[in-house]
Design an enzyme around this catalytic site. Structure first.
Site, mmCIF file in Angstrom:
data_model
loop_
_atom_site.group_PDB
_atom_site.id
_atom_site.type_symbol
_atom_site.label_atom_id
_atom_site.label_comp_id
_atom_site.label_asym_id
_atom_site.label_seq_id
_atom_site.Cartn_x
_atom_site.Cartn_y
_atom_site.Cartn_z
ATOM 1 N N GLU A 119 -13.779 5.998 4.730
ATOM 2 C CA GLU A 119 -12.840 4.957 4.185
ATOM 3 C C GLU A 119 -12.445 3.957 5.015
ATOM 4 O OE1 GLU A 119 -9.300 7.692 3.314
ATOM 5 O OE2 GLU A 119 -9.045 8.004 5.217
ATOM 6 N N GLU B 84 -6.835 15.981 -1.239
ATOM 7 C CA GLU B 84 -6.467 15.768 0.179
ATOM 8 C C GLU B 84 -5.055 16.141 0.351
ATOM 9 O OE1 GLU B 84 -8.178 12.053 1.917
ATOM 10 O OE2 GLU B 84 -7.000 12.127 3.394
ATOM 11 N N HIS C 21 0.936 -1.080 0.124
ATOM 12 C CA HIS C 21 0.016 -0.044 -0.097
ATOM 13 C C HIS C 21 1.013 1.331 -0.079
ATOM 14 C CE1 HIS C 21 -3.944 1.617 0.222
ATOM 15 N NE2 HIS C 21 -3.713 2.389 1.486
ATOM 16 N N LYS D 270 -3.903 7.126 -4.019
ATOM 17 C CA LYS D 270 -2.374 7.905 -3.299
ATOM 18 C C LYS D 270 -1.591 8.299 -4.263
ATOM 19 C CE LYS D 270 -3.505 7.208 1.193
ATOM 20 N NZ LYS D 270 -3.444 8.366 2.069
ATOM 21 N N ASP E 105 -6.269 17.140 6.104
ATOM 22 C CA ASP E 105 -5.941 15.670 6.744
ATOM 23 C C ASP E 105 -5.153 15.813 7.842
ATOM 24 O OD1 ASP E 105 -6.017 13.132 7.756
ATOM 25 O OD2 ASP E 105 -5.402 12.151 6.216
ATOM 26 N N LYS F 22 -10.166 6.377 -3.699
ATOM 27 C CA LYS F 22 -9.085 7.384 -3.350
ATOM 28 C C LYS F 22 -7.728 7.147 -3.955
ATOM 29 C CE LYS F 22 -7.261 8.579 1.134
ATOM 30 N NZ LYS F 22 -7.547 9.489 2.462
ATOM 31 N N ASP G 282 -4.987 11.723 -2.656
ATOM 32 C CA ASP G 282 -4.276 12.117 -1.566
ATOM 33 C C ASP G 282 -3.122 12.286 -1.703
ATOM 34 O OD1 ASP G 282 -3.667 12.486 1.374
ATOM 35 O OD2 ASP G 282 -4.624 10.797 2.079
ATOM 36 N N LYS H 54 -10.478 11.471 12.073
ATOM 37 C CA LYS H 54 -9.816 10.411 12.537
ATOM 38 C C LYS H 54 -9.849 10.046 14.076
ATOM 39 C CE LYS H 54 -7.103 9.906 8.374
ATOM 40 N NZ LYS H 54 -5.562 10.079 7.812
HETATM 41 C C1 MUC Z 1 -4.539 9.186 4.915
HETATM 42 O O1 MUC Z 1 -3.639 9.943 4.858
HETATM 43 O O2 MUC Z 1 -5.736 9.406 4.648
HETATM 44 C C2 MUC Z 1 -6.294 6.526 4.716
HETATM 45 C C3 MUC Z 1 -6.523 5.607 3.678
HETATM 46 C C4 MUC Z 1 -5.350 5.407 3.170
HETATM 47 O O3 MUC Z 1 -5.119 4.734 2.400
HETATM 48 O O4 MUC Z 1 -4.332 5.881 3.972
HETATM 49 C C5 MUC Z 1 -4.905 6.457 5.041
HETATM 50 C C6 MUC Z 1 -4.033 7.874 5.317
HETATM 51 MG MG MG Z 2 -5.200 11.571 3.953
#
Ligand code: MUC
Ligand code: MG
Length: 372
Positions: free
Chosen positions: A324, A221, A19, A166, A246, A164, A195, A270
């Site tokens: 999420e 994000e 991941h 990354k 975030d 989402k 994000d 969170k």
């Molecule tokens: C984040 O920064 O949002 C949330 C989902 C993911 O894949 O990483 C986290 C952290």
């Molecule tokens: Mg985030």
């Protein structure tokens, strides 16, 4: 019934695939589990995670545990779990920061108090508003074709239609191209958000968000570092696409300033970040007052920590971006007997006592670095 013991475990859980985030790639993640036991033997359980050891949040898994064991556990021994609000008030005054540790302690108290009464934890948090919340999935395999294949499979089984992405690792233009290809492949069936996890500077953000907005990205994000509230405000002003705070929205005071200066126009909640479920509700109230959209965020907790977060999310009025809380699907194994259910792309709020899932103590024992 008074609490006689509080235990904290660190468990190392492997993921089903790498991941990739801008700051680290997770293949195994430490989760921190709290366990409050009363004189009758009734137990309350909680969980937080922290991504990449020390690379994401400021508390390492080891620090979360040692600070609970050394400084916080003594606040709960001999006390009633139902007094969780008072106990957390006292801890809030006695201990600076350490929000992840506070969330573990508070979560176990709330789960225990709810189990002692035989009611779902959300009843102690105001009562649920939702029966289910739309569930996003993070595409982060590090490979565009693999992400597209994964998205198509998840759409086919009706588990997710919010993805989402990354990004933030490597060349920003390559990141933008990766997003374009995924929107081209599944954008007619799903919402796509990104994000960046603080990886870009302001100039890069201006250049790249313009393209992402044109491609139809639904939310951006944390593009810039935590400290750069002024850049967050300028980006929010400049673009129509929502800019989510975030990492920069931790304490209620941060959220108030973000709201006041529009340093973002939506917030990822969170519980670990804010220091518990009660603080999460306060952050949500500030965001609601500011007219911000909310996202039910995760630090990639497993099923137990996801159920804990879901208990408070179920009591918050609206989640414009869904939640999420997908963590249970990213790990190869789980530490609860049952798991959260998904139906038609939505995560169902469990109605059983406490956080609604039963902990599998043998699994905790198996994965814990030290079980006692
Ligand atoms: C984040 O920064 O949002 C949330 C989902 C993911 O894949 O990483 C986290 C952290
Ligand atoms: Mg985030």
């Amino acid at each position: 019934m008074a609490i006689k013991e509080f235990k904290t475990y660190i468990l190392d859980m492997e993921t089903v695939r790498p991941h990739q985030l801008s700051m680290t790639t997770i293949t195994s993640q430490a989760i921190i589990v709290g366990r409050a036991i009363d004189e009758d033997g009734t137990e309350g359980w909680s969980e937080v995670a922290n991504i990449g050891g020390i690379s994401y949040g400021e508390q390492t898994p080891e620090a979360i545990k040692i600070n609970i064991d050394t400084y916080l556990a003594k606040f709960v021994i001999g006390r009633e779990a139902k007094d969780f609000n008072l106990i957390m008030h006292e801890i809030g005054h006695a201990a600076k920061g350490n929000n992840y540790s506070k969330a573990v302690v508070e979560g176990a108290l709330i789960d225990l108090a709810a189990r002692q009464k035989g009611i779902p934890a959300y009843e102690l948090l105001g009562g649920k508003i939702h029966n289910s919340i739309p569930l996003a999935w993070t595409l982060a395999s590090g490979n565009t074709e693999r992400d597209i294949k994964e998205a198509k499979e998840l759409l086919a089984i009706k588990r997710h239609k919010i993805f989402k992405l990354k990004i933030g690792t490597g060349d920003p233009d390559a990141n933008v191209e990766h997003v374009r290809k995924i929107i081209e492949a599944v954008g007619d069936q799903a919402k796509v958000t990104v994000d960046i996890n603080q990886a870009w500077d302001e100039d890069t953000s201006v250049r790249c968000i313009k393209k992402l907005q044109d491609y139809g990205v639904n939310m951006v994000e944390q593009p810039v570092p935590v400290w750069n509230y002024e850049a967050m405000a300028r980006l929010t002003q400049k673009f129509d696409v929502p800019i989510m705070a975030d990492e920069s929205s931790t304490y209620i005071h941060d959220c108030f300033l973000i709201a006041k200066h529009r340093a973002g126009n939506c917030i990822a909640l969170k519980p670990c970040k804010h220091g518990g479920l009660l603080e999460t509700k306060k952050v949500a109230a500030i965001a609601e007052a500011a007219g911000f959209g909310l996202y039910g965020g995760t630090m990639i907790e497993s099923s137990l920590g996801s159920a804990m977060a879901l208990s408070v999310y179920s009591t918050i009025s609206a989640f414009e971006f869904g939640t999420e809380l997908f963590g249970q699907f990213l790990y190869k194994d789980r530490i609860t007997v049952d798991e959260l259910q998904v139906k038609d792309y939505e995560l169902i709020i469990p109605d059983k006592p406490g956080f609604g899932l039963e902990v599998d103590v043998d699994k905790v024992k198996f994965y814990a670095r030290d079980f006692y």
